[in-house]
Design a protein around this motif. Structure first.
Motif, PDB file in Angstrom:
ATOM      1  N   LEU A   1       0.844  -1.193   0.000  1.00  0.00           N
ATOM      2  CA  LEU A   1       0.000   0.000   0.000  1.00  0.00           C
ATOM      3  C   LEU A   1       0.879   1.244   0.000  1.00  0.00           C
ATOM      4  N   THR A   2       0.428   2.274  -0.683  1.00  0.00           N
ATOM      5  CA  THR A   2       1.098   3.563  -0.600  1.00  0.00           C
ATOM      6  C   THR A   2       0.575   4.287   0.638  1.00  0.00           C
ATOM      7  N   GLN A   3       1.280   5.321   1.032  1.00  0.00           N
ATOM      8  CA  GLN A   3       0.793   6.131   2.152  1.00  0.00           C
ATOM      9  C   GLN A   3      -0.578   6.712   1.825  1.00  0.00           C
ATOM     10  N   ARG A   4      -0.739   7.166   0.613  1.00  0.00           N
ATOM     11  CA  ARG A   4      -2.017   7.765   0.212  1.00  0.00           C
ATOM     12  C   ARG A   4      -3.149   6.738   0.295  1.00  0.00           C
ATOM     13  N   GLU A   5      -2.885   5.502  -0.163  1.00  0.00           N
ATOM     14  CA  GLU A   5      -3.916   4.457  -0.110  1.00  0.00           C
ATOM     15  C   GLU A   5      -4.306   4.140   1.331  1.00  0.00           C
ATOM     16  N   LEU A   6      -3.307   4.004   2.201  1.00  0.00           N
ATOM     17  CA  LEU A   6      -3.599   3.718   3.598  1.00  0.00           C
ATOM     18  C   LEU A   6      -4.341   4.879   4.240  1.00  0.00           C
ATOM     19  N   ALA A   7      -3.877   6.085   3.983  1.00  0.00           N
ATOM     20  CA  ALA A   7      -4.538   7.266   4.560  1.00  0.00           C
ATOM     21  C   ALA A   7      -5.997   7.336   4.121  1.00  0.00           C
ATOM     22  N   ASP A   8      -6.266   7.041   2.864  1.00  0.00           N
ATOM     23  CA  ASP A   8      -7.650   7.044   2.369  1.00  0.00           C
ATOM     24  C   ASP A   8      -8.488   5.992   3.075  1.00  0.00           C
TER      25      ASP A   8
ATOM     26  N   GLY B   1      -9.013   7.325   6.588  1.00  0.00           N
ATOM     27  CA  GLY B   1      -9.734   8.596   6.675  1.00  0.00           C
ATOM     28  C   GLY B   1      -8.908   9.695   7.315  1.00  0.00           C
ATOM     29  N   ILE B   2      -7.592   9.650   7.067  1.00  0.00           N
ATOM     30  CA  ILE B   2      -6.696  10.691   7.568  1.00  0.00           C
ATOM     31  C   ILE B   2      -5.929  11.280   6.392  1.00  0.00           C
ATOM     32  N   ASN B   3      -5.315  12.423   6.621  1.00  0.00           N
ATOM     33  CA  ASN B   3      -4.518  13.082   5.597  1.00  0.00           C
ATOM     34  C   ASN B   3      -3.208  12.312   5.417  1.00  0.00           C
ATOM     35  N   PHE B   4      -2.803  12.106   4.157  1.00  0.00           N
ATOM     36  CA  PHE B   4      -1.592  11.309   3.939  1.00  0.00           C
ATOM     37  C   PHE B   4      -0.341  12.026   4.455  1.00  0.00           C
ATOM     38  N   THR B   5      -0.355  13.353   4.541  1.00  0.00           N
ATOM     39  CA  THR B   5       0.817  14.043   5.096  1.00  0.00           C
ATOM     40  C   THR B   5       0.940  13.760   6.594  1.00  0.00           C
TER      41      THR B   5
ATOM     42  N   LYS C   1      -8.074   2.123  13.604  1.00  0.00           N
ATOM     43  CA  LYS C   1      -8.421   2.169  12.182  1.00  0.00           C
ATOM     44  C   LYS C   1      -7.225   1.778  11.304  1.00  0.00           C
ATOM     45  N   ILE C   2      -6.045   2.251  11.675  1.00  0.00           N
ATOM     46  CA  ILE C   2      -4.834   1.891  10.925  1.00  0.00           C
ATOM     47  C   ILE C   2      -4.616   0.384  11.005  1.00  0.00           C
ATOM     48  N   ALA C   3      -4.741  -0.170  12.203  1.00  0.00           N
ATOM     49  CA  ALA C   3      -4.556  -1.613  12.384  1.00  0.00           C
ATOM     50  C   ALA C   3      -5.561  -2.391  11.537  1.00  0.00           C
ATOM     51  N   LYS C   4      -6.807  -1.953  11.543  1.00  0.00           N
ATOM     52  CA  LYS C   4      -7.830  -2.649  10.753  1.00  0.00           C
ATOM     53  C   LYS C   4      -7.505  -2.564   9.266  1.00  0.00           C
ATOM     54  N   ALA C   5      -7.119  -1.383   8.798  1.00  0.00           N
ATOM     55  CA  ALA C   5      -6.797  -1.203   7.372  1.00  0.00           C
ATOM     56  C   ALA C   5      -5.589  -2.040   6.957  1.00  0.00           C
ATOM     57  N   LEU C   6      -4.685  -2.283   7.889  1.00  0.00           N
ATOM     58  CA  LEU C   6      -3.476  -3.068   7.596  1.00  0.00           C
ATOM     59  C   LEU C   6      -3.621  -4.543   7.974  1.00  0.00           C
TER      60      LEU C   6
END
Length: 114
Positions: free
Chosen positions: A17-24, A27-31, A54-59
């Motif tokens: 995953l890219t940072q942008r994909e994970l951030a999306d 639901g957080i800003n990729f920066t 949420k990060i853990a779930k997405a990953l």
């Protein structure tokens, strides 16, 4: 010791995953995610428990691992500790050897009861 940012980056990359994909997904800003992964946040800017969940779930990662790396005690752990402070005080006072022996006994007991 691995930091929260290093661990998130490591898992994200293994999931391709890219940072942008994970951030999306989170639901957080990729920066902001970039700052997390590069450990460029002050202590008060560390992601909240909800964000780490949420990060853990997405990953598809262990949320407790991420929370503990971020030096955040999961609510379930905190509640349990607060309900039995004397027990946890005793655990804290055990030597590493005694603690490992106790964990081994608990694992044996758990395996026998299955």
């Amino acid at each position: 010791m691995t930091t929260i940012g290093q661990r998130i980056r490591e898992i994200r990359k293994t999931r391709n995953l890219t940072q942008r994909e994970l951030a999306d997904r989170v639901g957080i800003n990729f920066t902001y995610l970039s700052r997390v992964e590069n450990d460029r946040l002050d202590d008060e800017q560390t992601p909240r428990e909800e964000t780490l969940q949420k990060i853990a779930k997405a990953l598809d990662a262990d949320p407790d691992e991420l929370l503990l790396l971020a030096r955040r005690i999961p609510d379930a752990y905190r509640d349990r500790i607060l309900s039995r402070p004397g027990v946890f005080r005793k655990l804290l006072n055990l030597s590493d050897t005694a603690l490992e022996e106790l964990v081994g006994q608990l694992e044996e007991r758990s395996a026998a009861s299955r």
